[in-house]
Scaffold this active site. Sequence first.
Site, mmCIF file in Angstrom:
data_model
loop_
_atom_site.group_PDB
_atom_site.id
_atom_site.type_symbol
_atom_site.label_atom_id
_atom_site.label_comp_id
_atom_site.label_asym_id
_atom_site.label_seq_id
_atom_site.Cartn_x
_atom_site.Cartn_y
_atom_site.Cartn_z
ATOM 1 N N ASP A 1 0.847 -1.178 0.000
ATOM 2 C CA ASP A 1 0.000 0.000 0.000
ATOM 3 C C ASP A 1 0.890 1.238 0.000
ATOM 4 O O ASP A 1 2.109 1.146 -0.167
ATOM 5 C CB ASP A 1 -1.001 -0.033 1.163
ATOM 6 N N CYS B 1 3.047 -3.118 4.123
ATOM 7 C CA CYS B 1 2.320 -1.906 4.484
ATOM 8 C C CYS B 1 3.129 -1.209 5.568
ATOM 9 O O CYS B 1 4.295 -1.526 5.759
ATOM 10 C CB CYS B 1 0.875 -2.202 4.902
ATOM 11 N N HIS C 1 8.323 -24.378 10.127
ATOM 12 C CA HIS C 1 7.263 -24.953 10.946
ATOM 13 C C HIS C 1 5.858 -24.756 10.389
ATOM 14 O O HIS C 1 4.990 -25.581 10.642
ATOM 15 C CB HIS C 1 7.311 -24.357 12.357
ATOM 16 N N HIS D 1 4.509 -30.981 12.151
ATOM 17 C CA HIS D 1 4.219 -29.739 11.435
ATOM 18 C C HIS D 1 3.085 -29.938 10.438
ATOM 19 O O HIS D 1 2.199 -29.084 10.318
ATOM 20 C CB HIS D 1 5.473 -29.209 10.728
#
Length: 152
Positions: free
Chosen positions: A8, A65, A98, A134
């Site tokens: 942005d 952003c 992970h 995981h």
Amino acid sequence: MKIAIGADHAGYRLKDVVVPFIESLGHEVEDYGCDCPDSVDYPDYALPVCTQVIEGKADRGILICGTGIGMSIAANKLPGIRCALTHDMFSAQATREHNDTNVLALGERVIGPGLAQEIIRIWLETPFSAGERHIGRIGKVQALEARGAAQR
């Protein structure tokens, strides 16, 4: 890898710094804007980047952003996106190993260009540690997504 990137008005300067860096690492970059300081809404830039990842047209996405918070919230509303807001190198590595994150959120007002480049390099180079624990956890996250979609 093909990387979709978007920012942005509060993140476009950092985006403009990291795009050539990502390309220097040998990756292809598709830039979804924005390219000016005029106020825009971060969800409008998170959506096309994440859509590219969801549809398999990009391998991963990067969103920037002011803080990274808004972009990460918007990205994580989309099924199939695992976006991590990361402002340090350890988290960049851990979130790939992970969580098999496919989108990275950064905050231009939080980190400088040098740290951003190092975070991106680590995040792009770190493979998912596909251990059973995981994979099971990611499966539970996907079940939460499905539950949320069913309740709508």
